[in-house]
Design a protein around this motif. Sequence first.
Motif, PDB file in Angstrom:
ATOM      1  N   SER A 102      -6.684  20.117   5.858  1.00 40.36           N
ATOM      2  CA  SER A 102      -6.348  21.065   4.791  1.00 40.36           C
ATOM      3  C   SER A 102      -5.310  22.073   5.257  1.00 40.36           C
ATOM      4  N   LEU A 103      -5.488  22.609   6.472  1.00 38.64           N
ATOM      5  CA  LEU A 103      -4.544  23.615   6.971  1.00 38.64           C
ATOM      6  C   LEU A 103      -3.156  23.031   7.153  1.00 38.64           C
ATOM      7  N   ILE A 104      -3.077  21.818   7.694  1.00 35.51           N
ATOM      8  CA  ILE A 104      -1.761  21.195   7.904  1.00 35.51           C
ATOM      9  C   ILE A 104      -1.068  20.959   6.560  1.00 35.51           C
ATOM     10  N   GLY A 105      -1.804  20.397   5.598  1.00 32.83           N
ATOM     11  CA  GLY A 105      -1.213  20.113   4.297  1.00 32.83           C
ATOM     12  C   GLY A 105      -0.818  21.376   3.545  1.00 32.83           C
ATOM     13  N   ALA A 167      -2.029  -0.374  -7.380  1.00 30.49           N
ATOM     14  CA  ALA A 167      -3.488  -0.542  -7.392  1.00 30.49           C
ATOM     15  C   ALA A 167      -4.107   0.520  -8.279  1.00 30.49           C
ATOM     16  N   GLY A 168      -4.688   0.114  -9.367  1.00 31.73           N
ATOM     17  CA  GLY A 168      -5.229   1.056 -10.336  1.00 31.73           C
ATOM     18  C   GLY A 168      -6.723   1.203 -10.318  1.00 31.73           C
ATOM     19  N   HIS A 169      -7.399   0.687  -9.315  1.00 29.32           N
ATOM     20  CA  HIS A 169      -8.869   0.785  -9.262  1.00 29.32           C
ATOM     21  C   HIS A 169      -9.321   1.325  -7.910  1.00 29.32           C
ATOM     22  N   THR A 170      -8.579   2.281  -7.385  1.00 31.76           N
ATOM     23  CA  THR A 170      -8.912   2.858  -6.085  1.00 31.76           C
ATOM     24  C   THR A 170     -10.150   3.741  -6.212  1.00 31.76           C
ATOM     25  N   PRO A 171     -11.175   3.516  -5.388  1.00 30.16           N
ATOM     26  CA  PRO A 171     -12.396   4.341  -5.438  1.00 30.16           C
ATOM     27  C   PRO A 171     -12.200   5.658  -4.692  1.00 30.16           C
ATOM     28  N   TRP A 172     -11.479   6.574  -5.282  1.00 32.76           N
ATOM     29  CA  TRP A 172     -11.120   7.818  -4.598  1.00 32.76           C
ATOM     30  C   TRP A 172     -12.338   8.601  -4.132  1.00 32.76           C
ATOM     31  N   LEU A 173     -13.349   8.715  -4.961  1.00 30.98           N
ATOM     32  CA  LEU A 173     -14.508   9.551  -4.640  1.00 30.98           C
ATOM     33  C   LEU A 173     -15.786   8.756  -4.416  1.00 30.98           C
ATOM     34  N   THR A 174     -15.740   7.456  -4.591  1.00 32.30           N
ATOM     35  CA  THR A 174     -16.958   6.639  -4.458  1.00 32.30           C
ATOM     36  C   THR A 174     -16.947   5.756  -3.228  1.00 32.30           C
ATOM     37  N   SER A 175     -15.865   5.765  -2.470  1.00 33.79           N
ATOM     38  CA  SER A 175     -15.794   4.976  -1.241  1.00 33.79           C
ATOM     39  C   SER A 175     -15.957   5.902  -0.040  1.00 33.79           C
ATOM     40  N   PRO A 176     -16.858   5.576   0.893  1.00 27.68           N
ATOM     41  CA  PRO A 176     -17.016   6.433   2.078  1.00 27.68           C
ATOM     42  C   PRO A 176     -15.739   6.576   2.889  1.00 27.68           C
ATOM     43  N   PHE A 181     -10.814  11.940   2.428  1.00 27.08           N
ATOM     44  CA  PHE A 181      -9.368  12.054   2.253  1.00 27.08           C
ATOM     45  C   PHE A 181      -9.045  12.644   0.875  1.00 27.08           C
ATOM     46  N   SER A 182      -9.755  12.215  -0.150  1.00 28.23           N
ATOM     47  CA  SER A 182      -9.510  12.725  -1.500  1.00 28.23           C
ATOM     48  C   SER A 182      -9.877  14.190  -1.610  1.00 28.23           C
ATOM     49  N   VAL A 183     -10.978  14.584  -0.998  1.00 26.25           N
ATOM     50  CA  VAL A 183     -11.380  15.991  -1.040  1.00 26.25           C
ATOM     51  C   VAL A 183     -10.347  16.863  -0.328  1.00 26.25           C
TER      52      VAL A 183
END
Length: 314
Positions: A102-105, A167-176, A181-183
């Motif tokens: 987060s700090l770097i970004g 790719a339109g079905h990426t599990p952003w919040l449901t994949s460990p 990374f999404s958060v």
Amino acid sequence: MTTTTTAPVARPAPTAAAKPRGTRRRRTLSQWGFIVPAVAFMLLFFGYPLVRNVVMSFQDFSPSTFFDGKSPFNGTDNWSKVFHDDLFGKALWHTIVFTVGSLIGQFGIGLALAVFFTKRFPLGGVLRSLILLPWLVPMVVSGIVWRRVLDQDTGVLNSFLDTVGLAGHTPWLTSPGMALFSVILVNVWIGIPFNMVILYGGLQEIPKELYEAASLDGASAWRTFRSITLPLLKPVVTVVLVLGFMSTVKILDLILALTDGGPADSTQTLGTLTYQNSFVQLDFGAGAVVGNILILISAVFAVFYLRANRSEGK
């Protein structure tokens, strides 16, 4: 009949030493008048909760304690239980990755935008104001909105990627493997405006004559940035990173709104672990232990920051 008048007795004028003593006493009392309320506030709202949290970490503090008032000391049982919990190690590692990422970004993009907005162009002020919106929205609201945006089936982001042929079905919040990374990406989006505003203010304080002299000497843009901008911006950079660290290492509401620590504890941090122990499992002693560890991490970081500033001042 003769009347006599008595001359008034002249009182000795106050000595030069008496005036400063009285003035000094009044000044001291006025100073304490300002200090005492601040000290009382700190002791009441910061000192007492801190001491109480430390004491609670050595007690068997359960929901029944609120009714019978009994919270016997159990030594280091709470600490031992937390340190032997596999989830604590995961939460500590996730906290490190989340904070550093987060700090770097936030800092990198915020600095780039701050430098960009130092150039005058039409509607620059309006655009700069619009970028502040993520910072003004409550974090829980941002988390709920981004949870809808990142939804695997109905999210706006996946729908857009599917439209452009990606790719339109990426599990952003449901994949460990993707959730943390999404958060981090969402937290970077929230923190960019703060970094940009503070760094932009610091850039405005750098004398323009230095840039003119560098231009006359034929220095490139990168050389000017590295030799003039960064060294003079260093105090502001330090403040931004310290404040960013303090707000990021303990973050809770955003993660709860996005993933609630899941899936499979892949976004569990020390902040969420404190919440889970205290208010989900009702193990207040273990929650106090994790909270004390967070406080200790922040205190160590603050000490290193103060020592670094002191050495620079010398």
